[in-house]
Design a protein around this motif. Structure first.
Motif, mmCIF file in Angstrom:
data_model
loop_
_atom_site.group_PDB
_atom_site.id
_atom_site.type_symbol
_atom_site.label_atom_id
_atom_site.label_comp_id
_atom_site.label_asym_id
_atom_site.label_seq_id
_atom_site.Cartn_x
_atom_site.Cartn_y
_atom_site.Cartn_z
ATOM 1 N N ASP A 216 0.646 -1.553 -0.393
ATOM 2 C CA ASP A 216 0.337 -0.123 0.008
ATOM 3 C C ASP A 216 0.954 1.570 -0.219
ATOM 4 O OD1 ASP A 216 -2.633 -1.166 -0.190
ATOM 5 O OD2 ASP A 216 -2.789 -1.267 1.802
ATOM 6 N N TYR A 217 1.912 1.003 0.387
ATOM 7 C CA TYR A 217 2.866 2.196 0.377
ATOM 8 C C TYR A 217 3.737 2.140 -1.088
ATOM 9 C CZ TYR A 217 0.653 2.218 5.032
ATOM 10 O OH TYR A 217 0.145 2.428 5.793
ATOM 11 N N LEU A 244 5.145 1.851 -8.088
ATOM 12 C CA LEU A 244 4.643 1.692 -7.116
ATOM 13 C C LEU A 244 4.164 -0.139 -7.437
ATOM 14 C CD1 LEU A 244 2.188 1.705 -4.719
ATOM 15 C CD2 LEU A 244 0.066 1.904 -6.462
ATOM 16 N N ALA A 245 4.610 -0.921 -6.308
ATOM 17 C CA ALA A 245 4.545 -2.160 -6.995
ATOM 18 C C ALA A 245 3.530 -3.053 -6.537
ATOM 19 C CB ALA A 245 5.510 -2.827 -6.327
ATOM 20 N N ARG A 246 2.298 -2.310 -6.317
ATOM 21 C CA ARG A 246 0.689 -3.085 -6.040
ATOM 22 C C ARG A 246 -0.571 -3.167 -6.953
ATOM 23 N NH1 ARG A 246 -4.317 -2.274 -3.781
ATOM 24 N NH2 ARG A 246 -4.509 -2.154 -1.835
ATOM 25 N N SER A 247 -0.490 -4.157 -7.258
ATOM 26 C CA SER A 247 -1.487 -4.094 -7.963
ATOM 27 C C SER A 247 -3.395 -3.895 -7.453
ATOM 28 C CB SER A 247 -2.122 -6.139 -8.729
ATOM 29 O OG SER A 247 -2.568 -6.837 -7.430
ATOM 30 N N ALA A 248 -3.949 -3.714 -8.925
ATOM 31 C CA ALA A 248 -5.691 -3.632 -8.105
ATOM 32 C C ALA A 248 -5.839 -3.989 -7.113
ATOM 33 C CB ALA A 248 -6.542 -2.933 -9.178
ATOM 34 N N SER A 249 -5.887 -5.168 -7.285
ATOM 35 C CA SER A 249 -6.782 -6.094 -6.335
ATOM 36 C C SER A 249 -5.994 -6.413 -5.190
ATOM 37 C CB SER A 249 -6.549 -7.524 -6.420
ATOM 38 O OG SER A 249 -5.263 -8.346 -7.363
ATOM 39 N N GLY A 250 -4.338 -6.383 -5.122
ATOM 40 C CA GLY A 250 -3.557 -6.787 -3.923
ATOM 41 C C GLY A 250 -3.269 -7.955 -3.673
ATOM 42 N N LEU A 251 -4.235 -9.622 -4.530
ATOM 43 C CA LEU A 251 -3.759 -9.894 -4.655
ATOM 44 C C LEU A 251 -1.730 -10.637 -4.126
ATOM 45 C CD1 LEU A 251 -5.703 -11.528 -6.485
ATOM 46 C CD2 LEU A 251 -5.927 -12.241 -4.194
ATOM 47 N N PRO A 252 -1.603 -11.597 -3.510
ATOM 48 C CA PRO A 252 -0.001 -12.240 -3.443
ATOM 49 C C PRO A 252 0.532 -12.143 -4.565
ATOM 50 C CG PRO A 252 -1.373 -13.554 -1.511
ATOM 51 C CD PRO A 252 -2.656 -12.733 -2.919
ATOM 52 N N LYS A 359 -6.027 7.004 -0.296
ATOM 53 C CA LYS A 359 -5.254 5.900 -0.690
ATOM 54 C C LYS A 359 -3.747 6.048 -0.008
ATOM 55 C CE LYS A 359 -8.679 2.827 -1.826
ATOM 56 N NZ LYS A 359 -9.052 1.917 -1.100
ATOM 57 N N PRO A 360 -3.038 5.040 0.724
ATOM 58 C CA PRO A 360 -1.574 5.689 1.234
ATOM 59 C C PRO A 360 -0.867 6.081 0.326
ATOM 60 C CG PRO A 360 -2.369 3.391 2.559
ATOM 61 C CD PRO A 360 -3.220 3.616 1.150
ATOM 62 N N TYR A 361 -1.599 5.209 -0.998
ATOM 63 C CA TYR A 361 0.006 5.408 -1.767
ATOM 64 C C TYR A 361 -0.469 6.426 -3.418
ATOM 65 C CZ TYR A 361 -4.008 1.267 -4.069
ATOM 66 O OH TYR A 361 -5.284 1.819 -4.456
#
Length: 436
Positions: A216-217, A244-252, A359-361
């Protein structure tokens, strides 16, 4: 833009073309970022893509609309009474849905509703026979309840519902994930310094994308030249690029379209995509393990590819210093590639960051698992205002050669963005030891 066009925009394959030289910043333009286009997209997403889809009966003729609605909800963080009504209807008719619809719905629930549907997900987990869908449901349940007894229950279900799970890559990775989910161990500073040193053994340009374990960061990327030096501005300041290395879903990491896996990626050059959500800024073309031939991953002429008995993991680990090779996180990209993940690149974005204001990002935007740099656009003329993506590609392309390796590394689990000061300390420590 109508609902069908949005669906095509969301699902379009990353059609791209290679570029030989970095274009001029002032020549980069996107009409997709113009104010009127963005307002029309917001209206269309709410009224047509989601609204009309979820307010219509769910059957074989409308199911594709429900799938498109789910993909829009998770990508643009949409949530209202209509979206919840549609998700509830999808749960009711889950058994009759096509695989793609089930997956889109589960990704949306994971990304937008972290605990609201736990009972429904638990029921699905007990009967799901598709490994990917089971893995999504399992990680949802684990995130809701991280207790060891819950992890043991999930592990038992894996063995009961998939007796040959050891031969199913995603379930083998899920089994490991159950052990490590609450046991994250950050790499030591000395290990990171040694990685910088080891680049002279690999003898390739490198990009390091330093992230938080909690995606999220936002993270920061830096570029190391083939001679071991780091890219700096004329005044000596270290070049850093928000990413940012986050996907929209945040899945592993091991689930397709989940967060960007840690580990090593092969940089194959630069390209420009026709995907409107990514935009026209040049991207770094990345190849994951198993995505293409291993000779491609290792840039063909590299002296170390893999051993004569085709031990690909051994060859992959040679890109890391010996002390790092036993750390669980370094093989995330390797095993995610074995699962079937692909098409992860380092790119920019035309998505309006206002979807993610809380969102934090913010103001960065999540993707389908790629590394996404910060880009802000002038909504009046379609030109770039801020582009860490352009700056990153420019820095990488400033020296000879267009290939190398990219390392994604979670520094720790602090609940804040990676800071320039943190990265500068690492580089200064490396440079101090390098001159001694």
């Amino acid at each position: 833009m109508n609902g069908k066009a949005v669906l095509l925009c969301l699902l379009v394959f990353l059609i791209q073309y290679d570029i030989d030289a970095q274009p001029r910043r002032e020549d980069i333009y996107s009409d997709f970022v113009l104010y009127k286009k963005r307002q029309l997209l917001v209206k269309d997403l709410h009224e047509n893509v989601v609204g009309k889809a979820f307010l219509s009966p769910l059957d074989s003729n409308t199911e594709y609309r429900y799938e498109a609605a789910c993909r829009a909800i998770v990508q643009f963080a949409l949530d209202n009474d209509t979206t919840q009504q549609g998700i509830t209807q999808l749960f009711v008719q889950y058994d009759s849905l096509q695989y793609d619809t089930k997956r889109a719905m589960l990704e949306t629930v994971y990304g937008v509703y972290p605990d609201q549907y736990i009972q429904s997900i638990q029921l699905l987990l007990a009967k799901e026979t598709n490994p990917i869908l089971f893995a999504i449901a399992a990680t949802y349940c684990l995130r809701y309840d991280t207790a060891a007894v819950n992890a043991a229950t999930i592990r038992k279900r894996i063995r009961e519902q998939f007796p040959n799970y050891g031969n199913i890559s995603i379930l083998a990775e899920l089994d490991k994930y159950l052990n490590t989910y609450t046991r994250y161990k950050a790499p030591a500073v000395n290990d990171l310094i040694e990685l910088f040193r080891y680049q002279q053994t690999v003898k390739k340009k490198a990009v390091y994308s330093f992230q938080r374990h909690n995606r999220d960061y936002a993270g920061l990327a830096i570029v190391q030249n083939a001679d071991g030096s780091f890219m700096r501005y004329a005044d000596g300041r270290l070049m850093v690029f928000e990413q940012l290395a986050r996907s929209a879903s945040g899945l592993p990491y091991f689930i397709p379209d989940g967060n960007t896996p840690q580990g090593v990626y092969s940089i194959q050059g630069t390209a420009v995509t026709y995907n409107k959500l990514i935009g026209p800024t040049p991207n770094l073309q990345l190849v994951m393990p198993f995505e293409r031939k291993w000779t491609t991953f290792f840039h063909a002429g590299d002296s170390v590819v893999y051993t004569p008995n085709n031990d690909m993991l051994w060859g992959y680990l040679q890109l890391l210093p010996p002390a790092m090779r036993t750390m669980p996180w370094v093989t995330e990209a390797f095993y995610a590639g074995k699962v079937g993940r692909n098409s992860i690149i380092a790119h920019g974005t035309t998505i309006d960051p206002e979807y993610f204001r809380n969102k934090p990002y913010y103001p960065l935007t999540p993707t389908m698992g790629c590394l996404c740099a910060k880009e802000l656009w002038n909504v009046s003329n379609g030109r770039l205002l801020v582009s860490d993506q352009f700056n990153l590609v420019s820095a990488f392309s400033a020296t000879a050669g267009n290939k190398g390796y990219l390392y994604v590394i979670d520094l720790d689990d602090q609940k804040k963005a990676v800071s320039k000061a943190e990265v500068e300390r690492l580089v200064k420590e490396f440079e101090k030891n390098r001159t001694q």
